[in-house]
Design an enzyme around this catalytic site. Structure first.
Site, PDB file in Angstrom:
ATOM      1  N   HIS A 158      -7.096   1.196  -5.093  1.00 23.20           N
ATOM      2  CA  HIS A 158      -7.619   0.909  -6.312  1.00 23.20           C
ATOM      3  C   HIS A 158      -7.976  -0.490  -6.919  1.00 23.20           C
ATOM      4  O   HIS A 158      -7.122  -1.648  -6.391  1.00 23.20           O
ATOM      5  CB  HIS A 158      -6.446   1.591  -7.316  1.00 23.20           C
ATOM      6  N   ALA A 190      -8.330 -11.180  -2.167  1.00 26.73           N
ATOM      7  CA  ALA A 190      -7.995  -9.994  -1.731  1.00 26.73           C
ATOM      8  C   ALA A 190      -9.362  -9.324  -1.824  1.00 26.73           C
ATOM      9  O   ALA A 190     -10.179  -9.358  -3.067  1.00 26.73           O
ATOM     10  CB  ALA A 190      -7.201  -9.196  -2.447  1.00 26.73           C
ATOM     11  N   MET A 222       1.076  -0.978   0.075  1.00 28.84           N
ATOM     12  CA  MET A 222       0.014   0.077   0.161  1.00 28.84           C
ATOM     13  C   MET A 222       0.990   1.072   0.200  1.00 28.84           C
ATOM     14  O   MET A 222       1.503   1.580   1.003  1.00 28.84           O
ATOM     15  CB  MET A 222      -0.962  -0.017   1.178  1.00 28.84           C
TER      16      MET A 222
END
Ligand code: FMN
Length: 364
Positions: free
Chosen positions: A183, A216, A26
């Site tokens: 995103h 995820a 991240m």
């Protein structure tokens, strides 16, 4: 197939304990300390490497610094740049965002030598430009990485992107559902349907081919981990949960917001507009992002023109007012109730997942 890939992940990451928990790369949030603590706890930590591959990129030296930190925390000797093959592999990964014009011309000459020196085990790729897929640039980079022994993870959010990533040589597909923070694909689906459909694709069209599948998006605790395994994933990525890790570079105002937020669906929004407002619209049209609903979004919905919203964002930012800032998180934010050390997050999620699976077995 599951058995084969499961053991492959264990071969690549001998320290990893099942079910394997992976911390997402991240940008601006995760770092070498967090990744090393995740790996120490039996997970796999991924350090964000950024998107800028220009020779004068500030992101690549910053990545080298984080890799050095991780190496120190994992008690490994420093890399030997003159003889990279004698450098011990580092059981963390590095994640790159590919949708920058510098990727195709520069990755192999700027990022690859750095990776060769520091030897992270896995390289996580996300969001290539459609033109770089079409030109074969992505495929050439994946081949070069694999030829040097790196395990290549590719984050995808659709079945079509999963097919493309396998054709381009991915070892592991990170199948990202629409609940994810940050995103993702505009046309994404939830992990409950996406992971099995990608699993069927890999097993069918590609005859298994030893491609690992990782889920995820929306996984925050042991319950989500157990569910992801039931869907056919061999490991699970958590992003939002680690935004609230002690080691994360998350400013206090964001930690506070995350802990206060409940009901992740109506509290977050998945849109390209948040990037427009904070002027980070580097993303091609196929991607958007999920973040917390705040003043900027509320004004947008009420009809405020984008230019005015950007102006107010900059003005507030300049004055140290955080109320218009964007906080990228997924729908799982409602389940994040404590700031915890990353290693404890990993161990707790793993142990709770195992307990839940055992309880399910006993109940059936
Ligand atoms: C704050 C934040 C920053 C992120 N930055 C990146 C990034 O730099 N590269 C990337 O591949 N994914 C990034 N992601 C997406 C994650 O890789 C992952 O798909 C997502 O966090 C999983 O969903 P979850 O947040 O519900 O756990 C980010 C996610 C968050 C929450």
């Amino acid at each position: 197939m599951a058995q084969e890939t499961r053991s492959k992940l264990t071969t690549w990451f001998p320290q990893a304990q099942h079910p394997i928990i992976i911390s997402a790369p991240m940008l601006g949030t995760s770092n070498g300390t967090l990744a090393a603590e995740v790996s120490k706890a039996g997970g796999i930590g991924i350090i964000p490497g950024g998107f800028n591959f220009l020779p004068d990129s500030h992101q690549l030296p910053a990545l080298a610094k984080e890799l050095t930190t991780a190496r120190t925390l994992l008690n490994l000797p420093p890399p030997s740049p003159e003889s990279p093959t004698s450098t011990l592999p580092l059981s963390v990964g590095v994640g790159f965002i590919l949708c920058h014009a510098s990727f195709a011309p520069h990755f192999l000459t700027t990022a690859l030598p750095l990776l060769r020196t520091h030897r992270p085990t896995a390289i996580w790729l996300f969001a290539p430009l459609p033109a770089d897929i079409a030109s074969g640039a992505v495929r050439r980079v994946v081949a070069a990485l694999r030829a040097e022994g790196f395990v290549v993870f590719f984050q995808v959010g659709t079945v079509a992107a999963a097919r493309q990533a396998v054709e381009d040589g991915a070892d592991v597909l990170v199948v990202q559902g629409a609940d994810a923070g940050g995103h993702q694909f505009v046309g994404g689906a939830g992990v409950v349907s996406l992971v099995p459909e990608v699993g069927d694709l890999v097993a069918g069209e590609f005859g298994g081919r030893g491609v690992g599948i990782v889920a995820a998006g929306g996984v925050v605790d042991g319950r989500g981990v157990a569910a992801a395994l039931a869907l056919g994933a061999e490991a699970v990525v958590m992003g939002t949960r680690f935004v609230a890790a002690e080691e994360a570079w998350t400013p206090e105002f964001r930690k506070k917001l995350i802990l206060e937020t409940t009901d992740g669906g109506p509290s977050t929004v998945k849109t390209p507009v948040l990037d427009d407002i904070q002027s980070t619209a580097i993303w091609p049209d196929v991607y958007d992002g999920r973040g917390l609903i705040g003043k900027s979004w509320q004004d947008h919905v009420a009809g405020m023109p984008l230019e005015e919203n950007i102006r107010l964002f900059k003005e507030a930012d300049g004055a140290g007012d955080t109320s218009r800032k964007i906080t990228w998180v997924g729908t799982g934010v409602g389940l994040v109730r404590e700031i915890r050390p990353a290693g404890e997050i990993v161990k707790e999620a793993r142990e709770n997942a195992l307990r839940r699976i055992q309880r399910l077995q006993a109940a059936i």
